[in-house]
Design a protein around this motif. Structure first.
Motif, PDB file in Angstrom:
ATOM      1  N   LEU A 293       0.831  -1.206   0.000  1.00  0.00           N
ATOM      2  CA  LEU A 293       0.000   0.000   0.000  1.00  0.00           C
ATOM      3  C   LEU A 293       0.863   1.253   0.000  1.00  0.00           C
ATOM      4  O   LEU A 293       0.588   2.218  -0.701  1.00  0.00           O
TER       5      LEU A 293
ATOM      6  N   THR B 271      -8.030   0.505  -4.780  1.00  0.00           N
ATOM      7  CA  THR B 271      -7.930  -0.705  -3.971  1.00  0.00           C
ATOM      8  C   THR B 271      -9.278  -1.069  -3.367  1.00  0.00           C
ATOM      9  O   THR B 271     -10.153  -0.208  -3.208  1.00  0.00           O
ATOM     10  N   ASN B 272      -9.421  -2.337  -3.032  1.00  0.00           N
ATOM     11  CA  ASN B 272     -10.590  -2.782  -2.280  1.00  0.00           C
ATOM     12  C   ASN B 272     -10.161  -3.430  -0.966  1.00  0.00           C
ATOM     13  O   ASN B 272     -10.929  -4.181  -0.347  1.00  0.00           O
TER      14      ASN B 272
ATOM     15  N   GLY C 128       1.212  -2.924  -9.154  1.00  0.00           N
ATOM     16  CA  GLY C 128       0.107  -3.512  -8.413  1.00  0.00           C
ATOM     17  C   GLY C 128       0.493  -4.658  -7.501  1.00  0.00           C
ATOM     18  O   GLY C 128       1.587  -5.238  -7.604  1.00  0.00           O
TER      19      GLY C 128
ATOM     20  N   TYR D 236      -1.793  -8.026  -5.837  1.00  0.00           N
ATOM     21  CA  TYR D 236      -3.099  -8.677  -5.961  1.00  0.00           C
ATOM     22  C   TYR D 236      -3.068  -9.999  -5.193  1.00  0.00           C
ATOM     23  O   TYR D 236      -2.057 -10.703  -5.209  1.00  0.00           O
TER      24      TYR D 236
ATOM     25  N   ILE E  15      -4.595  -3.957  -5.145  1.00  0.00           N
ATOM     26  CA  ILE E  15      -4.008  -2.657  -4.826  1.00  0.00           C
ATOM     27  C   ILE E  15      -3.251  -2.251  -6.078  1.00  0.00           C
ATOM     28  O   ILE E  15      -2.237  -2.861  -6.426  1.00  0.00           O
ATOM     29  N   SER E  16      -3.737  -1.268  -6.802  1.00  0.00           N
ATOM     30  CA  SER E  16      -3.165  -0.965  -8.111  1.00  0.00           C
ATOM     31  C   SER E  16      -3.220   0.529  -8.402  1.00  0.00           C
ATOM     32  O   SER E  16      -4.196   1.197  -8.031  1.00  0.00           O
TER      33      SER E  16
END
Length: 278
Positions: free
Chosen positions: A16, A26-27, A52, A54, A68-69
């Motif tokens: 992050l 991001t989720n 990214g 993932y 996270i990209s």
């Protein structure tokens, strides 16, 4: 894009930080504790690229996908990779944001054969006045001796793809924090409510009444607990399926308003929310 050998919450935090810029999407918003509950005993697969990070976390019968990209083309490349390697399984991803934020991400997922399974809207209200907490009649604090019964209710009535069903350990932690209450005028759980407190905000996680008992106004009695627990709380929030007009109308009766904040649930299979998710 390389597979990551070591995966942990600290690794996610580092990613992050590495990827953070104005284009970050991001989720992933889990605490270390909640990530631990999610991946406990389950397979985890992670990938890293220049733009990214993932990862997939196995659940009971499906995978949860996190990204996270800071580059949408990179996200698309990982979605293709994940589909090639794990596409025979059900893959679920949840994304939270306003309409503008969600559209760009939603398009990437749908271009890679994901489908919008359902959409939730956040509702909130400010507490109108200071409150005094007192349990209504037949409302009981739930203890660990009821844990099996509570889990069986989740398995029978809740949607495992869209409702973030808590693990046994997470439920145990909620019980320890005195965040779980149930209604009963006999020995059976006829309805229950679970909420979490974060400073001045109280988050309603689950509110359920057994279909056999829905003429006894149990739901409103359980909500009275949510409305009065934690004297310092000033704001109350929860999520509801945005197509559930009856529920939204009922919540508005309690003084809640819809926010322009949504949670879309995306799945790589054409499934209907109303269908039993065996």
């Amino acid at each position: 894009m390389k597979e990551v050998e070591v995966f942990s919450f600290d690794v996610v935090k580092e990613e992050l930080s590495r990827l953070r810029n104005k284009n970050l999407r991001t989720n992933f918003f889990l605490s270390e504790e909640k990530l631990g509950f999610l991946k406990d005993g389950h397979q985890t697969v992670a990938y890293r690229s220049d733009n990214g990070f993932y990862f997939l976390v196995g659940q009971e019968g499906f995978y949860k996908y996190f990204f996270i990209s800071n580059d949408m083309e990179d996200l698309q490349a990982n979605l293709k990779l994940v589909e090639e390697k794990y596409g025979s399984h059900i893959i679920v991803s949840e994304v939270v944001g306003n309409e503008d934020y969600l559209k760009e991400i939603d398009d990437q997922f749908q271009d890679n054969d994901f489908h919008e399974y359902t959409r939730l809207v956040r509702m909130s209200r400010m507490r109108p006045e200071p409150v005094h907490f007192e349990l209504p009649p037949n409302i009981h604090r739930l203890y660990e001796d009821k844990l099996d019964e509570l889990q069986n209710i989740y398995l029978k009535y809740f949607n495992k793809f869209a409702e973030q069903i808590p693990t046994r350990e997470e439920l145990r932690k909620m019980i320890e924090k005195e965040d779980v209450y149930y209604y009963s005028d006999d020995s059976r759980i006829q309805g229950f409510i679970i909420f979490e407190n974060a400073g001045i905000t109280s988050h309603l996680r689950y509110w359920f009444v057994d279909p056999e008992y829905r003429s006894k106004k149990i739901g409103s009695k359980l909500m009275d607990v949510f409305f009065t627990k934690f004297e310092q709380v000033k704001r109350e929030i929860f999520w509801v399926i945005d197509s559930n007009e009856n529920a939204i109308k009922r919540y508005k009766h309690f003084g809640f308003n819809e926010e322009k904040m949504y949670n879309i649930v995306l799945i790589n299979k054409k499934l209907k929310y109303e269908e039993q998710n065996n």
